[in-house]
Write a protein that holds these residues in place. Sequence first.
Motif, short mmCIF file in Angstrom:
data_model
loop_
_atom_site.label_atom_id
_atom_site.label_comp_id
_atom_site.label_asym_id
_atom_site.label_seq_id
_atom_site.Cartn_x
_atom_site.Cartn_y
_atom_site.Cartn_z
N LEU A 73 0.51 -0.69 0.13
CA LEU A 73 -0.14 -0.22 -0.32
C LEU A 73 0.88 1.35 0.39
O LEU A 73 0.52 2.85 -0.81
N LYS A 74 1.91 1.79 0.65
CA LYS A 74 2.72 2.18 0.66
C LYS A 74 3.40 2.33 -0.39
O LYS A 74 3.62 3.50 -1.19
N GLY A 75 4.11 1.52 -1.11
CA GLY A 75 4.20 1.35 -2.71
C GLY A 75 3.75 1.97 -3.43
O GLY A 75 3.99 2.46 -4.51
N ILE A 76 2.53 1.75 -3.45
CA ILE A 76 1.18 2.24 -4.01
C ILE A 76 1.51 3.86 -4.17
O ILE A 76 1.06 4.61 -5.25
N GLY A 77 1.44 4.51 -3.04
CA GLY A 77 1.26 5.70 -2.81
C GLY A 77 2.53 6.59 -2.77
O GLY A 77 1.68 7.18 -3.93
N LEU A 78 3.35 5.79 -2.90
CA LEU A 78 4.82 6.34 -4.21
C LEU A 78 5.18 6.43 -5.08
O LEU A 78 4.98 7.73 -5.66
N ILE A 79 4.11 5.45 -5.75
CA ILE A 79 3.93 5.79 -7.36
C ILE A 79 3.00 6.48 -7.60
O ILE A 79 4.00 7.85 -7.90
N ILE A 80 2.22 6.93 -6.55
CA ILE A 80 1.85 8.25 -6.57
C ILE A 80 1.73 9.33 -6.60
O ILE A 80 1.39 10.51 -7.75
N ILE A 81 2.00 9.60 -5.71
CA ILE A 81 3.06 10.71 -5.97
C ILE A 81 4.11 11.15 -6.18
O ILE A 81 4.51 12.02 -6.85
N MET A 82 4.87 9.92 -7.30
CA MET A 82 5.95 10.08 -8.14
C MET A 82 5.39 10.31 -9.51
O MET A 82 5.33 11.73 -10.26
N ILE A 83 3.76 9.92 -9.60
CA ILE A 83 2.86 10.16 -10.87
C ILE A 83 2.99 12.20 -10.59
O ILE A 83 2.83 13.05 -11.43
N GLY A 84 2.11 12.86 -8.96
CA GLY A 84 1.75 13.97 -9.56
C GLY A 84 3.56 14.62 -9.42
O GLY A 84 3.44 15.82 -9.91
N VAL A 85 4.60 14.37 -9.33
CA VAL A 85 5.23 15.21 -9.17
C VAL A 85 6.37 15.47 -10.59
O VAL A 85 6.02 16.15 -11.03
N SER A 86 5.60 14.29 -11.76
CA SER A 86 6.06 14.80 -12.49
C SER A 86 5.54 15.23 -13.63
O SER A 86 5.35 16.19 -14.64
N LEU A 87 3.92 14.85 -13.41
CA LEU A 87 3.21 15.99 -13.77
C LEU A 87 3.41 17.42 -13.58
O LEU A 87 2.94 18.42 -14.30
N PHE A 88 3.44 17.93 -12.36
CA PHE A 88 4.27 19.17 -12.12
C PHE A 88 5.12 19.46 -12.50
O PHE A 88 5.73 20.75 -13.15
N ASN A 89 6.59 18.52 -12.95
CA ASN A 89 7.78 18.76 -13.76
C ASN A 89 7.08 19.03 -14.86
O ASN A 89 7.66 20.44 -15.65
N TRP A 90 6.58 18.38 -15.62
CA TRP A 90 5.88 18.71 -17.02
C TRP A 90 4.97 19.82 -17.28
O TRP A 90 5.70 20.97 -18.14
N TYR A 91 4.72 20.46 -16.14
CA TYR A 91 3.80 21.70 -15.59
C TYR A 91 4.35 22.84 -16.28
O TYR A 91 4.26 24.15 -16.70
N LYS A 92 5.24 22.36 -15.10
CA LYS A 92 6.86 23.85 -15.42
C LYS A 92 7.35 23.70 -16.22
O LYS A 92 7.74 25.15 -16.46
N TYR A 93 7.80 22.30 -17.07
CA TYR A 93 8.48 22.78 -18.34
C TYR A 93 8.03 23.36 -18.99
O TYR A 93 8.25 24.11 -19.85
N GLN A 94 5.92 23.35 -19.43
CA GLN A 94 5.75 24.47 -20.43
C GLN A 94 5.67 25.46 -20.23
O GLN A 94 6.29 26.14 -21.31
N LYS A 95 5.77 25.42 -18.73
CA LYS A 95 5.24 27.25 -18.35
C LYS A 95 7.22 28.20 -18.73
O LYS A 95 6.95 29.06 -19.13
N LEU A 96 7.83 27.03 -18.52
CA LEU A 96 9.32 27.83 -18.49
C LEU A 96 9.57 27.57 -20.41
O LEU A 96 10.22 28.82 -20.63
#
Length: 412
Positions: free
Chosen positions: A355-378
């Motif tokens: 369950l922690k592993g799934i939660g960690l994967i979801i957190i990483m997905i959120g981080v990746s989406l944020f990085n993509w969002y910032k990259y598009q803004k830059l």
Amino acid sequence: MQSIGGETEAHFPVHIEGNESEKYEPFSIENEPGGNINGDDCESFHNDIHSDKYNSPRLDAKNPLSNSHVLKTLFYVLVWYTFSLLLTLYNKSLLGDHLGRFPAPLLMNTVHFTMQAVISNLITWIWSSRFHPSVTMTWRDYFMKVVPTALGTALDVNLSNASLVSISVTFATMCKSGSPIFLLLFAFAFRLETPSFRLSGIILIISVGILLTVAKETEFEFWGFIFVMVASVMSGFRWSMTQILLQREAYGLKNPFTLMSYVTPVMAIVTLMLSLGLDPWEEFTSNGYFNSIWHVTRSFLLMLFGGALAFCMVLTEYILVSVTSAVTVTVAGVVKEAVTILVAVFYFHDKFTWLKGIGLIIIMIGVSLFNWYKYQKLQKKSSEDNVVSSQSTNVDAKYVILEEMDEEDGHH
């Protein structure tokens, strides 16, 4: 126009606005305003005027998407990951059961902050010409901006370390991964980021991941959980304030060493006061860390080692915030937390469920989406800057040519 040795030297008057009188100085297309075009550059100058050299966008040297900038940022991120991981292992080893639970975590942090204050102030004093603030900060700004930043940082660090006494590194790290949520909220409040549905969705994804990592925690300890969550809130606050101090000219603290020399003394004083009131000083003489001169010396050296790690980590964090943003650094920190969790599982043998592993994967997905969002803004900002640069270059070139024609007409 002037002829020197058979070659033509071009001087073009450019109007410079002044408070007292109007001034004119030579303008050079090849160089900065105020320079001259010498005879050797005359031929290339005329060729360039009729070419597309001044009609194409120029890449800004500070373009956030340039290769050098990206590589420099990645280097600082790796250095930050290294020192942060070493500091986490140091804190857990010293405060946990591995080394007999160091009895004075607040005293330890006081030594760390004092060491940072001494080193940073020493550096800014020795190289005062380089690190002296360009703007004199008012006492109002000091108490309204610097002191709250220092208090937020002190609470973040002290509460994070206090939580490690009663909860595992894995659990504390996963809870601390919620820092981007609070940071984004403070960034919205301080107008460092613009609220949007995309950012709100990213916050929701990271929140779900954190809930999954906390769910069914067998080693749940209430006060440890409260400490680490309050530390997450303080982390969001202090990094938003740090970005304001580092990136706004009005405060004169754009250099990380200068900022550190301002905030760390306050952090040391506040933490010392907390240590005097909360650390069990009456038990020191019976504790294995302070019951002899040798043990006191060893404890002091251990705290100095931790202070050196903390200084390097905090300096790298400040450098990253100064060249990127607080949100970017905090979200990049979530990836660092994932690495910390893996190290804790193997080094401290922390329990890691599916369950922690799934939660960690979801957190990483959120981080990746944020990085993509910032990259598009830059990327969007970079293209807009290039367009503005192109328009500015065309105007300057036309202005100079018109000035040259006016000057020739005046001679006729």
